[in-house]
Design a protein around this motif. Structure first.
Motif, short mmCIF file in Angstrom:
data_model
loop_
_atom_site.label_atom_id
_atom_site.label_comp_id
_atom_site.label_asym_id
_atom_site.label_seq_id
_atom_site.Cartn_x
_atom_site.Cartn_y
_atom_site.Cartn_z
N THR A 524 44.36 63.04 104.31
CA THR A 524 44.72 63.61 105.60
C THR A 524 45.50 62.56 106.40
O THR A 524 45.50 61.37 106.06
CB THR A 524 43.49 64.02 106.41
N LEU A 525 46.17 63.01 107.46
CA LEU A 525 46.89 62.07 108.30
C LEU A 525 45.95 61.03 108.92
O LEU A 525 46.31 59.85 109.06
CB LEU A 525 47.64 62.82 109.41
N ALA A 526 44.73 61.46 109.28
CA ALA A 526 43.75 60.51 109.81
C ALA A 526 43.40 59.46 108.76
O ALA A 526 43.28 58.27 109.06
CB ALA A 526 42.50 61.26 110.27
N ASP A 527 43.22 59.90 107.51
CA ASP A 527 42.94 58.96 106.42
C ASP A 527 44.10 57.99 106.23
O ASP A 527 43.90 56.80 105.97
CB ASP A 527 42.70 59.72 105.11
N TYR A 528 45.33 58.49 106.36
CA TYR A 528 46.52 57.66 106.16
C TYR A 528 46.56 56.52 107.18
O TYR A 528 46.89 55.38 106.85
CB TYR A 528 47.76 58.55 106.29
N PHE A 529 46.19 56.82 108.43
CA PHE A 529 46.13 55.75 109.44
C PHE A 529 45.02 54.76 109.10
O PHE A 529 45.19 53.54 109.24
CB PHE A 529 45.90 56.35 110.83
N ASP A 530 43.87 55.26 108.66
CA ASP A 530 42.75 54.38 108.33
C ASP A 530 43.10 53.44 107.18
O ASP A 530 42.72 52.27 107.17
CB ASP A 530 41.51 55.20 107.98
N VAL A 531 43.84 53.95 106.20
CA VAL A 531 44.17 53.17 105.01
C VAL A 531 45.21 52.10 105.31
O VAL A 531 45.12 50.97 104.82
CB VAL A 531 44.65 54.10 103.88
N HIS A 532 46.22 52.44 106.13
CA HIS A 532 47.37 51.56 106.29
C HIS A 532 47.32 50.67 107.52
O HIS A 532 48.15 49.77 107.66
CB HIS A 532 48.66 52.38 106.30
N LEU A 533 46.40 50.90 108.44
CA LEU A 533 46.26 50.01 109.59
C LEU A 533 45.16 49.00 109.32
O LEU A 533 44.11 49.35 108.79
CB LEU A 533 45.94 50.80 110.87
N ASP A 534 45.40 47.76 109.70
CA ASP A 534 44.40 46.71 109.44
C ASP A 534 43.39 46.60 110.58
O ASP A 534 42.65 45.63 110.65
CB ASP A 534 45.09 45.36 109.19
N ARG A 535 43.41 47.58 111.48
CA ARG A 535 42.47 47.59 112.59
C ARG A 535 42.23 49.05 112.97
O ARG A 535 42.90 49.95 112.46
CB ARG A 535 43.02 46.83 113.79
N LYS A 538 44.78 52.97 117.49
CA LYS A 538 44.83 53.19 118.94
C LYS A 538 45.91 54.21 119.25
O LYS A 538 46.83 54.41 118.45
CB LYS A 538 45.12 51.88 119.66
N GLU A 539 45.77 54.86 120.41
CA GLU A 539 46.75 55.85 120.80
C GLU A 539 48.14 55.20 120.90
O GLU A 539 48.31 54.15 121.51
CB GLU A 539 46.38 56.48 122.15
N GLY A 540 49.13 55.81 120.27
CA GLY A 540 50.48 55.28 120.26
C GLY A 540 50.82 54.50 119.00
O GLY A 540 51.98 54.15 118.79
N ALA A 541 49.81 54.23 118.14
CA ALA A 541 50.09 53.52 116.88
C ALA A 541 51.02 54.37 116.02
O ALA A 541 50.90 55.60 115.99
CB ALA A 541 48.78 53.24 116.14
N THR A 542 51.95 53.72 115.33
CA THR A 542 52.92 54.44 114.52
C THR A 542 52.85 53.98 113.08
O THR A 542 52.51 52.83 112.78
CB THR A 542 54.35 54.22 115.05
N LEU A 543 53.19 54.90 112.18
CA LEU A 543 53.31 54.59 110.76
C LEU A 543 54.49 55.37 110.21
O LEU A 543 54.64 56.56 110.51
CB LEU A 543 52.04 54.99 109.99
N PRO A 544 55.34 54.74 109.41
CA PRO A 544 56.44 55.49 108.80
C PRO A 544 55.93 56.32 107.63
O PRO A 544 55.02 55.92 106.92
CB PRO A 544 57.38 54.37 108.32
N LEU A 545 56.52 57.48 107.47
CA LEU A 545 56.26 58.32 106.31
C LEU A 545 57.61 58.83 105.82
O LEU A 545 58.12 59.83 106.30
CB LEU A 545 55.32 59.48 106.66
N ASP A 546 58.20 58.09 104.89
CA ASP A 546 59.53 58.38 104.40
C ASP A 546 60.50 58.43 105.58
O ASP A 546 60.67 57.43 106.27
CB ASP A 546 59.52 59.68 103.59
#
Length: 597
Positions: A524-535, A538-546
């Motif tokens: 899930t998108l929530a899992d994706y943030f948990d896996v790729h963030l080292d902390r 927080k609101e406003g955190a960004t991650l690229p997806l392609d």
């Protein structure tokens, strides 16, 4: 001649009241449901205890008008409910609409017994009368105050408020029968409930499907579709009631069926019913106000206030937290759902049933319900929007949508013509985004009609007309509302679209045409943030997806539960043209899934 003058005066006063109701709809957009209390007080002032001095005690006609008004309100609510948006919350909504109403009545009853000196059956009747939330008040407040609730919370509230009235009516009638006859059994109550629910469901489903067939196959003159549907709703209600089924459940289900099938003149039907239900509420509140005696209220005012506060601060929250315990709602969502248990005209309408059958202490039930409704609408009604924001269940909302023109096309039901004024900073003009299921058809510029090819490029101030499925027309609003100007990409940007954190990467890849690792497609998108963030996110955190960027829009208990999907900004690195074309074609498919968010 005096009798003719009285008729003329009645017509004049009735017309003034209707005109006031029409103009008050403008104020309702700002003040919401509490505005209806004005008409309740108008009824009181016009009554025999007020300056008007009008003697009114016709409970039978009040019950008749109230039944028709409530039926139309529930039908209108069902007509606007998208089954896709509520099917995931059907279980919690049904538990709240049945067990929640029962628990609320049971917790309120002891307070009513000792505060009002009643026996247990009479006290339970007080609880049943005020136990259900009012669909009209909830629907009106959520839309009038411009709230954009989290999808799960909003869908749960709409489904609960639309389906708990039938159970509250059933419970009230059973208790009135028990007080009148003095004998009943649990088995009899259960069987009656099952019979009324099943028959009401059958009548509603069959009636709704018949209305859909009639709308699409009978060539009605222009302008008669909306009155036909409104009348059909009352016919469905009446048929269900004659067969001792739940007419309120029947009209709500019929509304859902009609609203979720392609039909002719859908937009005109919805517009007509909006006006009809608003006027029905006004008439209902005025008549109920006429039945109230301010002098009689003084005898039970203090105990009624106690019942109201126990109901709002104790019974409703306890019922909500217990009923939603098995479901994945966090405490903020539960608390907001508990606070949104508004009481409205339904409670006063139910309190008129004991008056109709002539129970002893009938006016006591009515007076208590009246006080509870006033306190609920004033206290809960005016604090609904601040509570939603404080509890973080209200998502950011842009300015009210653009004015949309909808035109039916003769000979088919799958498409209609939808028109917008093109705004200078709209998503359509700035990014060239348009849903793949819509097709630009004509452009009006300087009072000239052009084809999209002739008008290329589209300019601000043009009027663009598109072909789109009727059920998706509202989803186009998102592309024609002005976007907030930004000098540079903002990491706190909502994103072009908003989706739940429980959406899988595979679904995003399919809709947006981006590439993801097949091994991660089930994340899930929530899992994706948990896996790729080292902390912790927080609101406003960004991650690229392609080619797109995921923006954490809302955090709950350390998990991302709302994600903004941001397409490339002007000046940012963009994917190859062919990929950008795919994005533009596929991006809006997501909107049909998330438009309700």
């Amino acid at each position: 001649m005096a009798s003719l003058d009285s008729v003329s005066l009645a017509i004049l006063l009735g017309a003034i009241l209707v005109m006031a109701g029409i103009l008050s709809s403008l104020l309702a957009l700002r003040f919401g449901a509490p505005l209806l209390l004005v008409f309740l007080f108008i009824g009181m002032l016009a009554g025999d205890s007020g300056p008007g001095g009008l003697s009114f005690s016709d409970v039978q006609n009040t019950y008749l008008v109230g039944s028709a008004a409530l039926a139309l309100i529930l039908f209108d609510g069902g007509l606007k409910t998208r089954f896709q948006s509520i099917r995931t919350v059907l279980a919690p909504s049904m538990v709240l609409a049945t067990l929640g109403v029962l628990l609320t009545a049971l917790v309120t009853a002891p307070v009513a017994r000792y505060a009002l000196d009643l026996n247990w059956t009479e006290a339970l009747l007080i609880g049943a009368v005020v136990a259900s939330t009012d669909a009209a008040a909830v629907f009106l407040l959520v839309h009038a105050q411009g709230l954009r609730l989290r999808p799960r919370v909003g869908a749960t509230l709409e489904a609960e408020s639309g389906t708990n009235d039938p159970f509250a009516v059933f419970l009230t009638l059973m208790l009135v029968e028990l007080i009148s006859v003095g004998d009943s059994s649990v088995w009899h109550v259960v069987m009656e409930f099952l019979r009324e629910s099943m028959l009401g469901g059958i009548v509603g489903v069959i009636g709704g499907r018949l209305v859909v067939v009639a709308l699409n196959r009978v060539a009605l003159p222009q302008g008669l579709h909306a009155p036909f549907v409104t009348t059909a709703a009352l016919v469905i209600f009446g048929v269900a009631q004659i067969f001792h089924a739940s007419g309120f459940l029947a009209v709500y289900l019929a509304g859902i069926i009609i609203g979720n099938h392609p039909t002719r003149a859908h937009s005109s039907v919805v517009t007509f019913l909006d006006a009809a239900t608003w006027l029905a509420q006004i008439v209902m509140f005025v008549l109920l106000g006429l039945l109230v005696s301010p002098y009689r209220l003084m005898d039970s005012a203090l105990p009624a206030v106690l019942v109201a506060f126990v109901l709002m601060l104790g019974a409703r929250p306890l019922a909500v937290f217990l009923c939603l315990a098995p479901f994945p709602f966090n405490w903020r969502e539960k608390l907001f759902i508990a606070w949104t248990g508004l009481r409205g005209a339904v409670a006063i309408f139910l309190a008129s049933i004991p008056m109709l059958v002539g129970l002893s202490k009938a006016y006591l039930y009515f007076d208590v319900a009246f006080v509870v409704v006033i306190i609920s609408l004033l206290l809960q009604g005016w604090t609904l929007a601040p509570a939603a924001r404080r509890l973080h269940v209200a998502l950011p909302r842009a300015d009210r949508g653009p004015r949309r023109v909808e035109l039916d096309l003769p000979g088919q039901l799958e498409q209609q013509l939808v028109g917008y004024a093109v705004r200078p900073t709209s998503l359509f003009l700035r990014r060239g985004l348009i849903p793949s299921w819509s097709k630009p058809t004509l452009v009006i510029r300087n009072e000239k009609i052009l084809t999209p090819a002739e008008a290329e490029p589209i300019e601000a101030g043009d009027y663009l007309y598109l072909l789109a499925p009727p059920e998706k027309a509202e989803a186009l609003d998102r592309f024609f509302v002005d976007m907030q100007p930004m000098a540079s990409p903002d990491p706190h940007l909502l994103g072009d679209f908003l989706v739940s954190g429980e959406t899988s990467l595979g679904d995003i890849a399919q809709i947006y045409g981006v590439s993801v690792d097949p091994a991660a497609a089930e994340l899930t998108l929530a899992d994706y943030f948990d896996v790729h963030l080292d902390r912790a996110p927080k609101e406003g955190a960004t991650l690229p997806l392609d080619a797109i960027v995921l923006v954490a829009r809302n955090i709950s208990q350390g998990r991302v539960n709302a994600v903004g999907l941001r397409l490339p900004q002007d000046g940012e690195e963009r994917p190859p043209p062919s990929r950008m074309g795919t994005l533009k074609q596929k991006a809006a498919k997501a909107w049909s899934a998330v438009a309700g968010t």
